[in-house]
Enzyme design. Structure first.
Site, PDB file in Angstrom:
ATOM      1  N   ARG A  26       2.109  -4.379   8.544  1.00 28.98           N
ATOM      2  CA  ARG A  26       2.422  -4.483   7.114  1.00 28.98           C
ATOM      3  C   ARG A  26       3.826  -3.950   6.816  1.00 28.98           C
ATOM      4  NH1 ARG A  26      -0.187  -4.742   1.935  1.00 28.98           N
ATOM      5  NH2 ARG A  26       0.289  -2.970   0.585  1.00 28.98           N
TER       6      ARG A  26
ATOM      7  N   TYR B  42       7.856   3.225   2.236  1.00 29.63           N
ATOM      8  CA  TYR B  42       6.875   2.552   3.089  1.00 29.63           C
ATOM      9  C   TYR B  42       7.538   1.652   4.128  1.00 29.63           C
ATOM     10  CZ  TYR B  42       2.628   0.119   4.441  1.00 29.63           C
ATOM     11  OH  TYR B  42       1.578  -0.393   5.163  1.00 29.63           O
TER      12      TYR B  42
ATOM     13  N   HIS C 176       2.245  -2.006  -4.582  1.00 29.66           N
ATOM     14  CA  HIS C 176       2.646  -0.611  -4.733  1.00 29.66           C
ATOM     15  C   HIS C 176       2.878  -0.315  -6.214  1.00 29.66           C
ATOM     16  CE1 HIS C 176       4.249  -0.188  -0.341  1.00 29.66           C
ATOM     17  NE2 HIS C 176       2.942  -0.107  -0.418  1.00 29.66           N
TER      18      HIS C 176
END
Length: 190
Positions: free
Chosen positions: A141, A173, A164
């Site tokens: 991801r 991330y 998010h």
């Protein structure tokens, strides 16, 4: 000074295309076609590993979009499967003799999909063979997010794709914050 004898695992996206190719080759050579497809689909659609492993053949081949309810957020997620990925999935399904109701990544033990633990083991084995550091199940991801950002430079859109709550979380991330910090420190010496 704080030191530890235990190695800290800091899962990262795979940032270099040559490392992605090395991972794919290692997955085909040392693991299986199923594992190669798990990696390939994972880095191209950006689902969390739990959602990825629950996919069935019909989820990718019946229509143009995948529609799921994300396990973590309980939100409905709909996204396009592009023609290149759809073609590769069809080839995989034919070769593996999977039916529409089969899990896309079937376990060799029982009727379900492979487990998250098995996915982790497979990815780490390939990463070791390909000499790619800091790989875990989130790598798929994160790699999707990193590559999507590098191609389109649209953080707001990526935030929405990844579900998010803010852009700062998305930057962290995908490793973008780390890249920016590293860049500023590269020539910082007094």
């Amino acid at each position: 000074m704080h030191t530890t004898s235990k190695k800290i695992k800091n899962v990262q996206p795979i940032r270099r295309l040559d490392q992605i190719e090395s991972m794919k080759k290692a997955l085909l050579k040392y693991c299986s076609y199923r594992d190669y497809m798990m990696f390939t689909i994972g880095i191209n659609i950006g689902l969390r590993i739990g959602d990825l492993l629950q996919l069935r053949v019909k989820d990718l081949l019946d229509g143009t979009h995948i529609v799921i309810v994300e396990q973590k957020t309980d939100k409905v997620k709909r996204f396009l499967i592009n023609p290149q990925l759809r073609k590769e999935v069809r080839k995989y399904v034919r070769k593996m003799k999977l039916t529409s109701d089969d899990y896309l990544f079937p376990s060799r033990k029982g009727a379900g999909p492979i487990t998250r633990v098995q996915a982790y083991r497979v990815l780490n084995k390939a990463a070791e063979m390909a000499d790619v550091p800091d790989v875990g199940t989130h790598t798929l991801r994160k790699t999707f997010g990193y590559l999507h950002y590098q191609k389109f430079k649209d953080l707001a859109l990526l935030q929405q794709i990844l579900n998010h709550s803010n852009q700062k979380d998305t930057m962290i991330y995908i490793g973008l914050t780390q890249d920016l910090m590293d860049e500023t420190l590269m020539d910082f010496y007094y």
